[in-house]
Scaffold this motif. Structure first.
Motif, PDB file in Angstrom:
ATOM      1  N   GLU A  84      55.369 -14.577 -49.227  1.00 37.87           N
ATOM      2  CA  GLU A  84      53.618 -15.395 -48.847  1.00 37.87           C
ATOM      3  C   GLU A  84      52.874 -15.056 -49.833  1.00 37.87           C
ATOM      4  N   GLN A  85      53.292 -15.635 -50.731  1.00 35.43           N
ATOM      5  CA  GLN A  85      52.735 -16.379 -52.025  1.00 35.43           C
ATOM      6  C   GLN A  85      52.478 -18.051 -51.830  1.00 35.43           C
ATOM      7  N   ALA A  86      51.828 -17.976 -52.287  1.00 35.44           N
ATOM      8  CA  ALA A  86      50.882 -19.724 -52.295  1.00 35.44           C
ATOM      9  C   ALA A  86      51.920 -20.508 -52.779  1.00 35.44           C
ATOM     10  N   GLY A  87      52.381 -21.962 -52.280  1.00 39.89           N
ATOM     11  CA  GLY A  87      53.040 -22.901 -52.558  1.00 39.89           C
ATOM     12  C   GLY A  87      52.899 -23.781 -54.215  1.00 39.89           C
ATOM     13  N   THR A  88      53.807 -24.592 -53.965  1.00 40.45           N
ATOM     14  CA  THR A  88      52.961 -25.580 -55.841  1.00 40.45           C
ATOM     15  C   THR A  88      51.668 -25.778 -54.660  1.00 40.45           C
ATOM     16  N   PRO A  89      50.864 -26.081 -56.295  1.00 39.23           N
ATOM     17  CA  PRO A  89      49.976 -26.779 -56.082  1.00 39.23           C
ATOM     18  C   PRO A  89      49.958 -28.424 -56.062  1.00 39.23           C
ATOM     19  N   THR A  90      49.210 -29.332 -54.883  1.00 36.98           N
ATOM     20  CA  THR A  90      50.001 -30.921 -54.768  1.00 36.98           C
ATOM     21  C   THR A  90      48.723 -32.057 -55.849  1.00 36.98           C
ATOM     22  N   GLU A  91      47.419 -31.441 -55.645  1.00 32.86           N
ATOM     23  CA  GLU A  91      46.310 -32.071 -56.342  1.00 32.86           C
ATOM     24  C   GLU A  91      46.765 -33.199 -56.983  1.00 32.86           C
ATOM     25  N   SER A  92      47.884 -32.832 -58.388  1.00 35.46           N
ATOM     26  CA  SER A  92      47.901 -33.725 -59.324  1.00 35.46           C
ATOM     27  C   SER A  92      49.235 -35.015 -59.390  1.00 35.46           C
ATOM     28  N   PHE A  93      49.716 -34.407 -57.623  1.00 36.21           N
ATOM     29  CA  PHE A  93      50.986 -35.444 -57.216  1.00 36.21           C
ATOM     30  C   PHE A  93      49.826 -36.998 -56.434  1.00 36.21           C
ATOM     31  N   LYS A  94      48.490 -36.699 -56.227  1.00 36.99           N
ATOM     32  CA  LYS A  94      48.199 -38.126 -55.632  1.00 36.99           C
ATOM     33  C   LYS A  94      47.852 -39.014 -56.387  1.00 36.99           C
ATOM     34  N   LYS A  95      47.856 -38.781 -57.142  1.00 37.23           N
ATOM     35  CA  LYS A  95      47.597 -40.338 -58.289  1.00 37.23           C
ATOM     36  C   LYS A  95      48.827 -41.451 -57.802  1.00 37.23           C
ATOM     37  N   PHE A 112      59.167 -30.137 -58.925  1.00 38.52           N
ATOM     38  CA  PHE A 112      59.358 -28.725 -58.112  1.00 38.52           C
ATOM     39  C   PHE A 112      58.843 -28.995 -57.289  1.00 38.52           C
ATOM     40  N   VAL A 113      58.333 -29.456 -56.015  1.00 31.51           N
ATOM     41  CA  VAL A 113      56.895 -28.848 -55.425  1.00 31.51           C
ATOM     42  C   VAL A 113      57.436 -28.380 -54.413  1.00 31.51           C
ATOM     43  N   VAL A 114      57.166 -26.861 -54.678  1.00 29.06           N
ATOM     44  CA  VAL A 114      57.547 -25.650 -53.577  1.00 29.06           C
ATOM     45  C   VAL A 114      56.841 -25.703 -52.171  1.00 29.06           C
ATOM     46  N   ASP A 115      57.257 -26.064 -51.086  1.00 23.12           N
ATOM     47  CA  ASP A 115      56.114 -25.445 -49.773  1.00 23.12           C
ATOM     48  C   ASP A 115      56.804 -24.150 -49.126  1.00 23.12           C
ATOM     49  N   LYS A 116      56.277 -23.171 -49.353  1.00 18.93           N
ATOM     50  CA  LYS A 116      56.096 -21.832 -49.311  1.00 18.93           C
ATOM     51  C   LYS A 116      55.597 -22.148 -47.706  1.00 18.93           C
ATOM     52  N   VAL A 117      56.562 -21.288 -47.277  1.00 19.27           N
ATOM     53  CA  VAL A 117      57.042 -20.800 -45.356  1.00 19.27           C
ATOM     54  C   VAL A 117      56.906 -18.762 -45.019  1.00 19.27           C
ATOM     55  N   THR A 118      56.184 -18.770 -44.252  1.00 21.92           N
ATOM     56  CA  THR A 118      55.498 -17.249 -44.255  1.00 21.92           C
ATOM     57  C   THR A 118      56.823 -16.921 -42.649  1.00 21.92           C
TER      58      THR A 118
END
Length: 845
Positions: free
Chosen positions: A674-685, A636-642
């Motif tokens: 305010e915290q960062a969301g989920t890193p998405t780099e691993s899904f580019k593959k 589950f990728v979280v898009d953090k909105v402030t």
């Protein structure tokens, strides 16, 4: 000498062939009635610049009215030249600078979206002016495949006259080019008439009632646990269903029983009852009386019986509350709301809120004479939504609050000491983005934006809190939702997260009836984009719906559809079933279902009973969504909105726009903080940029968005959807080879065993459907002739190989559920080219 003359004539002819201009518009002077143009207002009259006719467009109040023509550009086009004559009288500009009388050009990409921005108009004006010629030349953007010429009163009032329009296409060397002919899947192949008479018998194609857990309510009330829907006894649940609309919510008993049987066999386990309160519904919940203060006993009796019939079959109910109610003077409403259903003003006007509470109490404390339970105590009712497609901020066309209501709202605004000296802002939607509409301040408005956004957010949250408390005080136990307003603006999404459940709607290629002054009786001929989801998934339903998803909140899509007359619509149901299951959405309700037999009554734009292609796709889609046929994505990728994003314009997150492949890979949702969301780099593959192929994290689904092809490959369901022509698609259970340019072939296990072990499964082979005699406009962006009500399907041309199965019995199944004569394959190869059905029962001997 003769040779020299002949050569000279040949050179002269070649010169004029290249340089002679040819107007690419059809019917440029409106001499022919209804030919070439998509009209959204206007009338041919004999007050012309030349010839006998011109187009007259007149509006007493600001609105969009006029006509447009869309042409497909040739490949080597460099520029477009447009000319035209226009005169106008008493034109008053709207709120925007562009809201005047005008001749305008837009360039469109393959999805039908504006590309290269909005170019300067050919000509425009306000006030009054006699006939004048306007002209302009435009460079064609690289991404453009079509050009649209629009002549209109652009959301303004007045009268305009148009005549003698011209459009020329030029190559890089100045040579004249011709518009390409627009073609589509409907142009291909031969067709057969779909037999629909037997649909009365209670089924559509097959019996998937085994997917339901009858009777509804046996596990207790729906609750929310860890962001998902469960029943009281801990049983998890997902909902696959449809809508009944207006008077169809009050069927006679025999029809209610038939309806419940048909829907259960289709695999429908949730039915939304929508527009029960509409003044145009016959009957409505009030009995179509001169007041909406009292419920009709006759309507309630029919509603009671319907709910009891659905309950017996295992079908739950989503009960809408305020949808299209007409608040009347006889109800004690002195000031008419700006739109039916109390849009915007229903959130804050005390009288309207009082009437809503009264209605809710009358409806939900009413005891069902067939179940013995009051609606508030009925576990077969899953949820209610307070107010359909609405927000305190605005409506689809912007802020529609009328002066009296505006005065009341402003009094509430300045009553807060923090807003002393401030001005309440007005908002509207900015549709210029090619991906999603966003919130903006109304042009010329001087209000204080942030203070106004926080105030209106407070209005929404107070309304939801007040209505929730009222319903809970009555003893209502089921889930509550705020509104399903389908625009991904963060601030009113955030307000809705205070409720048990999130809801939204999404339509692919909704007929643009607003271009016909909302004359819904003309919806079948309204303009459309006529494009495919699979080639335009960035703006498609899954990406759009994912923008409404918030972590730890269940989500039900209360309305979705891929509408007639879009030529590619057969893709939609399996696409949504597969990827909604991947996303873990809690419910998907297609809009809408009529009890009538297909082809006999009603419009075709939405009614899925009139769409045999959609109904056939339910054979595969219902088990895909309700069963364990497709896996939910584990991540589950979280898009953090402030908070600043939420309460600042445009109140929008472009997270999914930037990572547009992500919703087809794994689950996505928002979370405030305010915290960062989920890193998405691993899904580019999972996104192969070279081939434009997106593979799901589960590796069961893939979309080639360049070719327009989805592949589904799981143990229990296998198949391919989209541009299948002249390609071979191999899966463990079947190998598919079709000549049709647009089709779908899916094998789905009936006995719920893996297909390589299954002894009983269905093969769903879906091709385009049309009405007999239907014709598209030259641009294919509307229907010029609807034809008669006889439904036809394109013959599927090709073969299906049953891998590893040498002895199979195959019988086509018609819409009544009746099985036709057995078809014998040659060995394990079936030629389906003469078959007249979308659905085949396969029994392995």
């Amino acid at each position: 000498m003769k040779t020299q003359i002949a050569c000279s004539l040949l050179l002269l002819f070649s010169f004029f062939s290249v340089h002679a201009q040819e107007n690419q518009l059809k019917n440029p002077g409106f001499e022919l009635d209804g030919d070439g143009w998509n009209y959204f207002g206007g009338l041919r009259i004999e007050d012309t610049h030349s010839g006998k006719f011109c187009l007259k467009v007149t509006q007493e109040k600001p609105s969009w009215a006029g006509a447009e023509q869309i042409l497909r550009l040739p490949k080597k086009v460099s520029s477009v030249e447009v000319k035209g004559w226009m005169k106008y009288e008493n034109v008053v500009q709207g709120t925007e600078n562009y809201e005047v009388v005008r001749i305008a050009v837009e360039f469109l990409d393959e999805a039908g979206n504006v590309t290269g921005g909005y170019p300067p108009v050919v000509g425009n004006g306000v006030g009054t002016a006699d006939w004048k010629k306007f002209e302009n030349t435009y460079d064609v953007p690289e991404t453009a495949v079509k050009v649209k010429l629009q002549i209109s009163l652009a959301n303004c009032a007045g009268t305009a006259f148009y005549d003698d329009l011209e459009l020329y296409m030029k190559g890089e060397g100045g040579e004249n080019l011709k518009a390409l002919k627009s073609t589509g899947p409907i142009d291909w192949g031969s067709w057969y008439t779909i037999p629909v008479d037997a649909a009365k018998t209670g089924s559509h194609y097959v019996d998937w009632s085994s997917l339901l857990d009858a009777p509804a309510g046996k596990h207790g009330f729906a609750i929310v646990k860890e962001g998902r829907i469960y029943f009281n006894d801990g049983t998890p649940i997902r909902f696959w269903g449809t809508n009944l609309v207006a008077g169809k919510c009050f069927p006679e008993k025999k029809q209610a029983d038939s309806l419940a049987l048909r829907l259960s066999k289709m695999g429908c386990n949730l039915l939304r009852l929508h527009h029960m309160d509409a003044p145009w519904a016959t009957p409505n919940i009030f009995g179509n009386k001169e007041t909406t203060r009292f419920l009709s006993n006759q309507s309630l009796d029919k509603l009671d019986y319907l709910i009891s019939a659905l309950k017996k079959k295992g079908i739950y109910v989503f009960l809408d509350l305020l949808v299209h109610r007409d608040f009347l003077e006889s109800d004690g409403v002195a000031n008419k709301p700006p739109d039916l259903g109390g849009k915007q003003v229903g959130y804050f006007d005390e009288k309207l809120i009082q009437l809503q509470k009264e209605y809710i109490k009358q409806l939900l404390t009413h005891k069902n004479s067939y179940t013995g339970l009051a609606y508030k105590d009925e576990p077969a009712i899953v949820a209610s939504e307070f107010i359909n497609e609405s927000s305190a901020f605005l409506h689809f066309q912007g802020d529609i609050v009328t002066p009296t209501y505006r005065e009341s709202l402003e009094e509430k605004f300045i009553a807060d000491p923090q807003n002393s000296g401030k001005i309440l802002a007005r908002f509207e939607l900015d549709y210029s983005s090619k991906l999603s509409p966003v919130l903006k301040q109304r042009t010329g408005d001087k209000g204080d934006v942030k203070e106004s956004m926080k105030f209106l957010s407070g209005i929404e949250q107070k309304y939801y809190s007040t209505m929730s408390a009222h319903m809970r005080s009555l003893g209502v136990k089921y889930l509550l939702s705020g509104s399903n307003f389908p625009n991904p603006v963060l601030v009113y999404q955030y307000d809705n997260t205070k409720m048990d459940l999130l809801t939204t709607n999404d339509y692919w290629d909704h007929p643009q009836v607003w271009k016909l002054n909302n004359e819904w009786e003309k919806i079948e001929i309204a303009p459309i984009n006529n494009t495919s989801i699979l080639k335009n998934h960035k703006i498609g339903p899954i990406n759009n719906i994912a923008k409404y998803r918030w972590k730890d909140k269940p989500l039900i899509v209360t309305e979705y559809n891929m509408c007639f007359p879009n030529e590619y619509r057969l893709e939609g149901v399996p696409y949504l079933a597969a990827y909604s299951r991947l996303q873990g959405f809690d419910g998907m309700l297609q809009f809408h279902f009529d009890p009538e037999v297909a082809g006999q009554e009603g419009k075709y734009s939405f009614a899925i009973n009139n769409m045999p292609d959609h109904l056939a796709q339910w054979v595969a889609a219902a088990p895909m969504f309700l069963g364990d046929y497709i896996k939910e994505a584990p991540s589950f990728v979280v898009d953090k909105v402030t908070e600043n994003q939420i309460f600042s314009l445009p109140s929008y997150s472009d997270f999914i726009d930037i990572l547009d492949y992500l919703p087809l890979v794994t689950r996505v949702g928002k979370q405030s903080g305010e915290q960062a969301g989920t890193p998405t780099e691993s899904f580019k593959k999972y996104f192969d940029e070279a081939s434009q192929t997106i593979t799901s994290e589960t590796k069961e689904l893939s979309l080639n968005r360049k070719a327009g092809i989805i592949k589904i490959n799981t143990a229990k369901v296998q198949g391919v959807i989209g541009a299948l022509k002249d390609s071979v698609f191999s899966f463990p259970a079947i190998t598919i080879s079709l000549k049709n340019p647009w089709a779908s072939v899916i094998a789905v296990s009936k006995d719920k065993r893996p297909l390589n072990e299954s002894k009983h499964y269905y093969l769903v082979v879906t091709t385009p459907v049309r009405t007999k005699g239907m014709k598209y406009s030259d641009s294919r962006n509307s229907v010029s002739e609807i034809g008669d009500r006889i439904l036809q399907a394109q013959f599927a041309m090709g073969t299906i190989k049953f891998n590893g199965k040498d002895q199979v019995k195959i019988r086509p199944v018609n819409m009544s559920g009746s099985k036709e004569a057995e078809i014998r394959p040659v060995g394990n190869l079936l030629n389906i080219s003469s078959s007249r059905s979308f659905v085949f029962e396969v029994v392995v001997e």
